[in-house]
Design a protein around this motif. Structure first.
Motif, PDB file in Angstrom:
ATOM      1  N   GLY A  14       0.783  -1.227   0.000  1.00  0.00           N
ATOM      2  CA  GLY A  14       0.000   0.000   0.000  1.00  0.00           C
ATOM      3  C   GLY A  14       0.811   1.272   0.000  1.00  0.00           C
ATOM      4  O   GLY A  14       0.278   2.341  -0.306  1.00  0.00           O
ATOM      5  N   THR A  15       2.094   1.180   0.355  1.00  0.00           N
ATOM      6  CA  THR A  15       2.961   2.355   0.355  1.00  0.00           C
ATOM      7  C   THR A  15       4.352   1.957  -0.125  1.00  0.00           C
ATOM      8  O   THR A  15       4.767   0.805   0.033  1.00  0.00           O
ATOM      9  N   VAL A  16       5.066   2.941  -0.662  1.00  0.00           N
ATOM     10  CA  VAL A  16       6.456   2.702  -1.059  1.00  0.00           C
ATOM     11  C   VAL A  16       7.307   2.416   0.178  1.00  0.00           C
ATOM     12  O   VAL A  16       8.181   1.538   0.165  1.00  0.00           O
ATOM     13  N   HIS A  17       7.046   3.138   1.267  1.00  0.00           N
ATOM     14  CA  HIS A  17       7.815   2.920   2.493  1.00  0.00           C
ATOM     15  C   HIS A  17       7.589   1.511   3.044  1.00  0.00           C
ATOM     16  O   HIS A  17       8.527   0.880   3.541  1.00  0.00           O
ATOM     17  N   GLY A  18       6.340   1.023   2.980  1.00  0.00           N
ATOM     18  CA  GLY A  18       6.059  -0.335   3.448  1.00  0.00           C
ATOM     19  C   GLY A  18       6.801  -1.375   2.639  1.00  0.00           C
ATOM     20  O   GLY A  18       7.357  -2.339   3.182  1.00  0.00           O
ATOM     21  N   ALA A  19       6.820  -1.195   1.327  1.00  0.00           N
ATOM     22  CA  ALA A  19       7.554  -2.118   0.467  1.00  0.00           C
ATOM     23  C   ALA A  19       9.053  -2.042   0.747  1.00  0.00           C
ATOM     24  O   ALA A  19       9.748  -3.062   0.758  1.00  0.00           O
ATOM     25  N   ALA A  20       9.543  -0.826   0.982  1.00  0.00           N
ATOM     26  CA  ALA A  20      10.969  -0.651   1.267  1.00  0.00           C
ATOM     27  C   ALA A  20      11.374  -1.383   2.547  1.00  0.00           C
ATOM     28  O   ALA A  20      12.407  -2.062   2.587  1.00  0.00           O
ATOM     29  N   ARG A  21      10.556  -1.267   3.591  1.00  0.00           N
ATOM     30  CA  ARG A  21      10.864  -1.966   4.844  1.00  0.00           C
ATOM     31  C   ARG A  21      10.865  -3.475   4.640  1.00  0.00           C
ATOM     32  O   ARG A  21      11.726  -4.189   5.163  1.00  0.00           O
ATOM     33  N   ALA A  22       9.902  -3.985   3.884  1.00  0.00           N
ATOM     34  CA  ALA A  22       9.786  -5.435   3.672  1.00  0.00           C
ATOM     35  C   ALA A  22      10.956  -5.984   2.873  1.00  0.00           C
ATOM     36  O   ALA A  22      11.404  -7.113   3.105  1.00  0.00           O
ATOM     37  N   LEU A  23      11.466  -5.203   1.940  1.00  0.00           N
ATOM     38  CA  LEU A  23      12.497  -5.691   1.023  1.00  0.00           C
ATOM     39  C   LEU A  23      13.906  -5.263   1.400  1.00  0.00           C
ATOM     40  O   LEU A  23      14.883  -5.743   0.810  1.00  0.00           O
ATOM     41  N   GLY A  24      14.019  -4.348   2.359  1.00  0.00           N
ATOM     42  CA  GLY A  24      15.345  -3.892   2.755  1.00  0.00           C
ATOM     43  C   GLY A  24      15.952  -2.876   1.823  1.00  0.00           C
ATOM     44  O   GLY A  24      17.182  -2.720   1.754  1.00  0.00           O
ATOM     45  N   TYR A  25      15.105  -2.154   1.086  1.00  0.00           N
ATOM     46  CA  TYR A  25      15.567  -1.088   0.192  1.00  0.00           C
ATOM     47  C   TYR A  25      15.238   0.269   0.815  1.00  0.00           C
ATOM     48  O   TYR A  25      14.434   0.374   1.751  1.00  0.00           O
ATOM     49  N   SER A  26      15.821   1.319   0.253  1.00  0.00           N
ATOM     50  CA  SER A  26      15.400   2.666   0.628  1.00  0.00           C
ATOM     51  C   SER A  26      14.175   3.025  -0.214  1.00  0.00           C
ATOM     52  O   SER A  26      14.037   2.557  -1.356  1.00  0.00           O
ATOM     53  N   PRO A  27      13.270   3.854   0.310  1.00  0.00           N
ATOM     54  CA  PRO A  27      12.106   4.278  -0.482  1.00  0.00           C
ATOM     55  C   PRO A  27      12.498   4.943  -1.796  1.00  0.00           C
ATOM     56  O   PRO A  27      11.852   4.741  -2.824  1.00  0.00           O
ATOM     57  N   SER A  28      13.592   5.731  -1.770  1.00  0.00           N
ATOM     58  CA  SER A  28      13.997   6.417  -2.999  1.00  0.00           C
ATOM     59  C   SER A  28      14.463   5.430  -4.063  1.00  0.00           C
ATOM     60  O   SER A  28      14.205   5.632  -5.263  1.00  0.00           O
TER      61      SER A  28
END
Length: 303
Positions: A17-31
């Motif tokens: 639902g959010t870029v930040h949520g995906a970033a946390r799950a995958l270990g990436y930065s949102p940018s």
């Protein structure tokens, strides 16, 4: 040609639902994710996401792409499993399992031991997770199998893209200090435990919801939950040492619970189902793991 990694990122953002949520799950930065999705939009030639408040949602084109991405990722997963099997000459591959604590100990661990003998080329990776975390991870292909629970009167969400298989049914018992005045009874009236302090799992868990519901519906009172832990061994120790009560399942209690009295509620039986979830398309390795989990669950019902 669209990059499969970027398609995976798009599906992850959709699921979270959010870029930040995906970033946390995958270990990436949102940018980093935003940059990759911008490249994917250029490759697609059309916007794939639109912002709604702090969240994002797919455009019509994004929905089409995520649907095809899911099929492509499942195809890659099947190809990897088949290649591993060909190389090994038998069923092989990595299978990732998520399970809640008591099922991890009583069902998953024995299944892993069995698989080591029957399917030595299957590498099992197992993680303790509650259903709330495991189900999204399964749908996002971060897990291959999950073992979940469903208390009576608290149905879990139904996912049409997942296959559910019943493993076993447990009873919920009232666990009291062995010197409690009601410990001598075969069945304990819950309504007589309104003054008891309680130990239960953390707020937001299915166990906590069950605990409150049982006390309200069977006992007619709001429980005084003073102690919280998602570790059932801690809950048992709190009963032994603090005089608290708990509501625990057969798997949590195992073969025995010395120092406490385990009794059924007098007002009626309460239980929960333990189930297995996989994606609808199972690789041979996932099917073998599912069979081993089912066999281990059956052994638990016989013991």
């Amino acid at each position: 040609m669209m990059d499969l990694h970027r398609l995976r990122l798009l599906r992850e953002v959709h699921g979270r639902g959010t870029v930040h949520g995906a970033a946390r799950a995958l270990g990436y930065s949102p940018s980093a994710i935003s940059q990759q999705l911008a490249v994917l939009e250029r490759e697609a030639g059309t916007p794939l996401l639109e912002r709604v408040g702090r969240n994002v949602r797919l455009t019509a084109a994004g929905e089409v792409l995520v649907r095809h991405a899911t099929a492509l990722l499942e195809g890659v997963e099947a190809a990897e499993a088949e290649l591993a099997a060909v190389a090994a000459g038998r069923v092989a591959g990595v299978v990732r399992i998520g399970a809640f604590q008591s099922a991890f100990i009583r069902v998953v661990a024995p299944a892993i031991r069995s698989l080591a003998g029957t399917h030595p080329d299957i590498r099992v990776q197992a993680t303790e997770l509650e259903v709330e975390q495991a189900a999204p991870a399964l749908r996002m292909q971060q897990l291959d199998v999950m073992v979940g629970d469903e208390y009576d009167g608290q149905p879990r969400a139904v996912h049409t893209d997942l296959h559910r298989e019943h493993l076993l049914r447990e009873q919920i018992s009232v666990v009291l200090p062995e010197d409690h005045p009601l410990a001598a009874k075969r069945r304990v009236p819950v309504e007589q435990l309104r003054e008891l302090p309680w130990a239960a799992c953390q707020p937001g868990t299915g166990h906590r919801e069950m605990h409150v519901r049982v006390c309200r519906e069977l006992g007619g009172f709001e429980p005084d939950i003073r102690y919280s832990s998602d570790d059932f061994r801690i809950l048992l120790e709190l009963v032994r040492t603090t005089g608290a009560g708990a509501l625990l399942t057969d798997l949590a209690l195992g073969a025995g619970a010395p120092g406490v009295a385990v009794r059924l509620p007098a007002e009626g039986d309460v239980g929960r189902a333990v189930f297995l979830l996989t994606r609808r398309t199972r690789t041979p390795a996932v099917a073998a793991v599912a069979d081993a989990l089912a066999a281990a669950a059956t052994d638990q019902t016989r013991s």
